[in-house]
Design a protein around this motif. Sequence first.
Motif, short mmCIF file in Angstrom:
data_model
loop_
_atom_site.label_atom_id
_atom_site.label_comp_id
_atom_site.label_asym_id
_atom_site.label_seq_id
_atom_site.Cartn_x
_atom_site.Cartn_y
_atom_site.Cartn_z
N LEU A 28 0.84 -1.20 0.00
CA LEU A 28 0.00 0.00 0.00
C LEU A 28 0.87 1.25 0.00
O LEU A 28 0.57 2.24 -0.67
N TRP A 29 1.97 1.20 0.75
CA TRP A 29 2.82 2.36 0.92
C TRP A 29 4.03 2.39 -0.02
O TRP A 29 4.72 3.40 -0.10
N SER A 30 4.30 1.27 -0.70
CA SER A 30 5.45 1.21 -1.61
C SER A 30 5.00 0.82 -3.01
O SER A 30 4.75 -0.36 -3.28
N PRO A 31 4.91 1.80 -3.92
CA PRO A 31 4.50 1.47 -5.29
C PRO A 31 5.43 0.45 -5.95
O PRO A 31 4.97 -0.40 -6.72
N THR A 32 6.71 0.49 -5.62
CA THR A 32 7.66 -0.46 -6.19
C THR A 32 7.32 -1.88 -5.75
O THR A 32 7.27 -2.80 -6.58
N GLN A 36 6.03 -4.91 -8.27
CA GLN A 36 6.75 -6.18 -8.33
C GLN A 36 5.86 -7.34 -7.91
O GLN A 36 5.93 -8.43 -8.49
N THR A 37 5.01 -7.12 -6.93
CA THR A 37 4.10 -8.18 -6.48
C THR A 37 3.08 -8.49 -7.55
O THR A 37 2.79 -9.67 -7.83
N VAL A 38 2.53 -7.46 -8.20
CA VAL A 38 1.56 -7.67 -9.27
C VAL A 38 2.21 -8.47 -10.39
O VAL A 38 1.61 -9.42 -10.92
N ALA A 39 3.43 -8.12 -10.75
CA ALA A 39 4.13 -8.83 -11.83
C ALA A 39 4.42 -10.29 -11.45
O ALA A 39 4.35 -11.17 -12.31
N VAL A 41 2.90 -12.28 -8.72
CA VAL A 41 1.79 -13.15 -8.30
C VAL A 41 0.40 -12.58 -8.57
O VAL A 41 -0.60 -13.25 -8.29
N GLY A 42 0.31 -11.36 -9.06
CA GLY A 42 -0.99 -10.80 -9.40
C GLY A 42 -1.48 -9.75 -8.42
O GLY A 42 -0.98 -9.63 -7.31
N PRO A 43 -2.50 -9.00 -8.82
CA PRO A 43 -2.97 -7.86 -8.03
C PRO A 43 -3.73 -8.23 -6.76
O PRO A 43 -3.93 -7.38 -5.89
N ARG A 44 -4.14 -9.44 -6.63
CA ARG A 44 -4.88 -9.86 -5.45
C ARG A 44 -4.00 -9.88 -4.19
O ARG A 44 -4.51 -9.94 -3.09
N PHE A 45 -2.71 -9.82 -4.36
CA PHE A 45 -1.79 -9.94 -3.23
C PHE A 45 -1.13 -8.62 -2.86
O PHE A 45 -0.04 -8.60 -2.32
N VAL A 50 -5.11 -8.04 -0.18
CA VAL A 50 -4.52 -9.15 0.57
C VAL A 50 -4.93 -9.09 2.04
O VAL A 50 -5.28 -10.10 2.63
N GLY A 51 -4.91 -7.91 2.64
CA GLY A 51 -5.26 -7.79 4.04
C GLY A 51 -6.71 -8.13 4.32
O GLY A 51 -7.03 -8.82 5.29
N LEU A 52 -7.60 -7.67 3.45
CA LEU A 52 -9.03 -7.90 3.68
C LEU A 52 -9.41 -9.34 3.40
O LEU A 52 -10.15 -9.96 4.18
#
Length: 151
Positions: A28-32, A36-39, A41-45, A50-52
């Motif tokens: 949430l606080w680090s766009p980088t 990298q996470t989206v690339a 494992v995808g945007p759900r994480f 992910v928290g909700l």
Amino acid sequence: MFDAPIPRAALVLGLAGLLPFVWGLVTLWSPTAALQTVALVGPRFIGPYVGLFYGAVILSFMSGVLWGFATKAEGQVAVTGYALSVLPALWAFFMTGGGSTAAAVALIAGFVGLLGLDWLFWQQGLAPRWWMKLRIILTSGVVICLLPLAL
């Protein structure tokens, strides 16, 4: 009252269970980190997703834990324990669909309510002596991680 030490495995695994909540804040606080996470494992994480989602999963998991505690009781205490044990899962199911802010508020309320149920089962001698010490640590971590999503 809280004199029993938390078993190391329970503490380590419990703290490890906070990682998805923490990762939600990191992304949430680090766009980088988010990109990298989206690339990877995808945007759900990332971010609130992910928290909700994980919060709803954990509330449901905790219903199973409480159900297990209820199996140690007999008679009306067992009946009440079984009935109370399903509340966290039902809360997660019914209360987390109103957008991310409302879901975060509902999850925070659910985890605080769960802490009350933990205390009840612990007071009845159905949970281990160290249970409340662990649950206070973990609930505090979860609430701290969900709070920015609720604001």
